[in-house]
Design a protein around this motif. Structure first.
Motif, mmCIF file in Angstrom:
data_model
loop_
_atom_site.group_PDB
_atom_site.id
_atom_site.type_symbol
_atom_site.label_atom_id
_atom_site.label_comp_id
_atom_site.label_asym_id
_atom_site.label_seq_id
_atom_site.Cartn_x
_atom_site.Cartn_y
_atom_site.Cartn_z
ATOM 1 N N HIS A 135 -8.104 -5.573 -6.988
ATOM 2 C CA HIS A 135 -7.925 -4.483 -7.862
ATOM 3 C C HIS A 135 -7.189 -3.109 -7.121
ATOM 4 N N HIS A 136 -6.937 -3.340 -6.046
ATOM 5 C CA HIS A 136 -6.289 -2.576 -5.193
ATOM 6 C C HIS A 136 -4.642 -2.215 -5.618
ATOM 7 N N GLY A 137 -4.273 -3.168 -5.968
ATOM 8 C CA GLY A 137 -2.701 -3.535 -6.402
ATOM 9 C C GLY A 137 -2.610 -2.496 -7.679
ATOM 10 N N PRO A 138 -3.219 -2.861 -8.719
ATOM 11 C CA PRO A 138 -3.290 -2.277 -10.037
ATOM 12 C C PRO A 138 -3.723 -0.550 -9.766
ATOM 13 N N ASP A 139 -4.556 -0.548 -8.780
ATOM 14 C CA ASP A 139 -5.016 0.875 -8.700
ATOM 15 C C ASP A 139 -3.895 1.829 -8.138
ATOM 16 N N VAL A 140 -3.098 1.212 -6.944
ATOM 17 C CA VAL A 140 -2.066 1.985 -6.587
ATOM 18 C C VAL A 140 -1.021 2.475 -7.626
ATOM 19 N N ASN A 141 -1.030 1.542 -8.661
ATOM 20 C CA ASN A 141 -0.010 1.809 -9.752
ATOM 21 C C ASN A 141 -0.513 3.040 -10.653
ATOM 22 N N THR A 142 -1.925 3.318 -10.480
ATOM 23 C CA THR A 142 -2.164 4.539 -11.255
ATOM 24 C C THR A 142 -1.578 5.853 -10.693
ATOM 25 N N ILE A 143 -1.178 5.656 -9.225
ATOM 26 C CA ILE A 143 -0.456 6.625 -8.641
ATOM 27 C C ILE A 143 0.953 6.514 -8.480
ATOM 28 N N PHE A 144 1.567 5.317 -8.230
ATOM 29 C CA PHE A 144 2.886 5.049 -8.567
ATOM 30 C C PHE A 144 3.069 3.805 -9.487
ATOM 31 N N PRO A 145 3.417 4.290 -10.648
ATOM 32 C CA PRO A 145 3.516 3.213 -11.601
ATOM 33 C C PRO A 145 4.499 1.982 -11.546
ATOM 34 N N ASP A 146 5.379 2.480 -10.927
ATOM 35 C CA ASP A 146 6.467 1.729 -10.716
ATOM 36 C C ASP A 146 6.527 0.792 -9.349
ATOM 37 N N VAL A 147 5.646 0.843 -8.398
ATOM 38 C CA VAL A 147 5.732 0.151 -7.452
ATOM 39 C C VAL A 147 5.269 -1.358 -7.731
ATOM 40 N N ASP A 148 5.854 -2.219 -7.178
ATOM 41 C CA ASP A 148 5.680 -3.735 -7.148
ATOM 42 C C ASP A 148 4.748 -4.017 -6.089
ATOM 43 N N ILE A 149 3.424 -4.289 -6.172
ATOM 44 C CA ILE A 149 2.700 -4.419 -5.038
ATOM 45 C C ILE A 149 1.568 -5.513 -5.501
ATOM 46 N N ASP A 150 1.286 -6.595 -4.358
ATOM 47 C CA ASP A 150 0.375 -7.518 -4.717
ATOM 48 C C ASP A 150 -0.636 -7.222 -3.540
ATOM 49 N N THR A 151 -1.998 -7.388 -3.901
ATOM 50 C CA THR A 151 -2.960 -7.121 -2.735
ATOM 51 C C THR A 151 -3.997 -8.061 -2.768
ATOM 52 N N LEU A 152 -4.426 -8.384 -1.584
ATOM 53 C CA LEU A 152 -5.561 -9.380 -1.437
ATOM 54 C C LEU A 152 -6.807 -9.024 -0.669
ATOM 55 N N GLY A 153 -7.991 -9.137 -1.230
ATOM 56 C CA GLY A 153 -9.123 -8.653 -0.479
ATOM 57 C C GLY A 153 -9.780 -9.756 0.349
ATOM 58 N N VAL A 154 -10.315 -9.193 1.455
ATOM 59 C CA VAL A 154 -11.253 -10.004 2.454
ATOM 60 C C VAL A 154 -12.434 -9.238 2.838
ATOM 61 N N LYS A 155 -13.498 -9.848 3.032
ATOM 62 C CA LYS A 155 -14.842 -9.124 3.503
ATOM 63 C C LYS A 155 -15.310 -9.546 4.621
ATOM 64 N N VAL A 156 -15.576 -8.819 5.716
ATOM 65 C CA VAL A 156 -15.975 -9.166 6.997
ATOM 66 C C VAL A 156 -17.070 -8.412 7.620
ATOM 67 N N PRO A 157 -17.967 -8.968 8.496
ATOM 68 C CA PRO A 157 -19.011 -8.344 9.090
ATOM 69 C C PRO A 157 -18.939 -7.453 9.887
ATOM 70 N N ALA A 158 -18.289 -5.849 9.362
ATOM 71 C CA ALA A 158 -18.091 -4.817 10.025
ATOM 72 C C ALA A 158 -18.427 -3.595 9.062
#
Lengths: 357, 357
Positions: free
Chosen positions: B195-218
């Motif tokens: 969801h982070h890429g689309p969320d960045v687009n609420t700030i910069f609607p025209d930025v082409d951004i793809d995001t991938l999420g990973v979760k780790v033990p930290a």
């Protein structure tokens, strides 16, 4: 029968020994080990001829009540080929011993690339190791093996313009109790690129690839976050079909209810696999996505076992015993590579869908 | 003086309250909390007027020996603006209360984007919140704040063709004892994009951004592995200079001997920062690399605190009290944002160098 000696009997060596013992065209000449620890005891119990990896260490084995078949040099003498699985840097020192007896050998990915006449991943460049003047090959590291297996079909089907990969690496293996980090996320190395991209270029010299390394508090498997800009614009379904045809890629189906490396390993154990090994790249099917010519996916790589089939194939390639397809098929069948078949019915029902928000 | 009410007194709320109390143009009207736990005790000890966030809970506070100033509605009445830091989804329900008293409010990034009239990151779109018809803003999440702060100068200086980011996320905050994973690396979400890429687009609607999420033990911080394909080909040194001019980006210098989030937090604690907070993006200076038009870098994001300066600036923007530069400078000065100055001498000595192998 090919007589195979395994020099080094740790994480990789003990797995290679078992895999060799399972091949119809190979016989285990023996295994060499430095210390009489629990792994040495297991080798003896399995009936593997045990050699002292370091000269003059025989006493320590005798004191531990372990009978030796001799020293490593004796093993090399009676072997048609040696798989060197000694710690990084030791393999290079051992090459002179193998050369002395005209014994071809495979080395592991921790060695510098020039330890062998070529680097090796069966799916990518089997024939390079089968060339006449090649007696020594380096089976590349777990991560490079995983990346090369993935890039091979993508290159053939679509062409690769550029690959960018973040490797989220396990801090250490389950048995490496002194490794970290604990509760941290480290850029490792902090400089870009990590060595993995250049290492892939020992297999595919012309692939444009940038890699970044991260280290986290986990022990079970690595995770690769992969972006490949292709020279075509296939659909995600096309890519899934392409990858599902590869015997050493396991597309983890959504229906399996597997959410991470813990469940992947548990699944492997439940299927009865030795040590819960995952010889295949575990590609998360849901993650396979395309955005124009950009392909994205996650794959998990079992650092302890994905190079085992590669070492077996490297033996046949070195001795020019079988062609690539025959060797890979034999290795896969004897080990039981190919988890996807367990889910094939389920997988085919997957309907490509829009990515979640 | 701007009277500020803080609704919710958890991880974000208690930090916002302290930051408000430190501003020369603001006064803390009070804080509202649901339960009389250790955080409520601390609020009382600091002299913050404490309100019951949920009606009819006053008894529980009295039983715990904590005096209340009233209920949340009383606090809203006497506030010029409310910072809503209640758990995700509750903010949306609270908006009606704020509207009833014509009280502008900031919400947090866990709410849907439409909870506010605009999403907000001071460096990126301060003026959007200062517009006349805007009474409610959503300060975006820690990760989106971190990405927007980084993209803002890159867009201005070079133009952004495409951004690709893998977010290696902490499993939970240090206090969230029931969160996982333990010893695992999870694709999370397994689908792409996160969801982070689309969320960045609420700030910069025209930025082409793809995001991938990973979760780790930290638990300490997130780590972003960032690739930005720019519309120019600056050197790594150029990019480092550009980023070092940003007050809310801290370029972690090689000389500091900081290798990960553990040492980053320890450094912040050693400087005397409250709670060891890191309000800045921590960009690993050594990692800043260019390969043609491709920029790569790592940045660590402190999930508990990077949005605190943003909430303070959002208050001034909403009430149209200061322009962007003045507000950001005041916030930075009062909080002490800007770790880089501690290393400025050292940083300038860094010679751009080839990446390690």
């Amino acid at each position: 029968m090919i007589e195979v000696g395994v020099n080094g009997y740790g994480t990789i060596g003990k797995r290679v020994a078992d895999a060799v013992a399972a091949q119809p065209d190979m016989e285990l000449a023996g295994v060499a080990k430095t210390r009489p620890n629990y792994e040495a005891e297991t080798a003896v119990r399995k009936g593997y001829p045990l050699y002292a990896a370091v000269p003059d260490r025989a006493d320590r084995f005798h004191e531990a009540g372990i009978d030796l078949a001799g020293e490593a040099e004796d093993m090399v003498m009676k072997s048609d080929v040696v798989v060197d699985t000694t710690p990084s840097g030791i393999g290079e020192q051992n090459r002179e011993l193998y050369e002395r007896y005209d014994t071809p050998a495979t080395f592991q990915g921790g060695e510098d690339a020039d330890v062998g006449d070529t680097s090796f991943v069966a799916r990518a460049n089997y024939d390079a190791a089968a060339a006449e003047d090649v007696d020594y090959v380096r089976v590349v590291s777990c991560n490079t093996t995983g990346l090369s297996r993935l890039l091979a079909p993508l290159r053939e089907a679509y062409g690769v313009e550029k690959a960018r990969v973040t490797l989220v690496r396990r801090g250490g293996d389950p048995g490496q109790t002194s490794r970290g980090p604990i509760n941290d996320i480290l850029p490792d190395p902090v400089s870009v690129p990590s060595h993995h991209g250049p290492d892939v270029n020992t297999i595919f010299p012309d692939v444009d690839i940038d890699t970044l390394g991260v280290k986290v508090p986990a022990t079970l498997m690595h995770l690769h976050s992969v972006n490949v800009t292709l020279e075509a614009e296939p659909s995600a379904a096309d890519v899934r079909d392409l990858l599902s045809d590869e015997s050493r890629l396991f597309l983890v189906p959504e229906e399996a209810g597997i959410d991470g490396t813990g469940k992947l390993k548990e699944f492997a154990q439940d299927t009865g696999r030795p040590r819960g090994d995952l010889w295949e790249n575990c590609v998360w099917e849901e993650s396979v996505s395309t955005e124009g010519s950009d392909l994205y996916l996650f794959q998990s790589i079992h650092q302890e076992s994905d190079v085992i089939p590669e070492n077996i194939d490297a033996i046949r390639a070195l001795l020019d015993r079988e062609d690539k397809q025959t060797s890979m098929a034999t290795t896969d069948e004897t080990l039981g590579v190919g988890l996807e078949s367990l889910f094939r019915g389920a997988r085919r029902r997957v309907v490509p869908r829009e990515a979640d928000d």
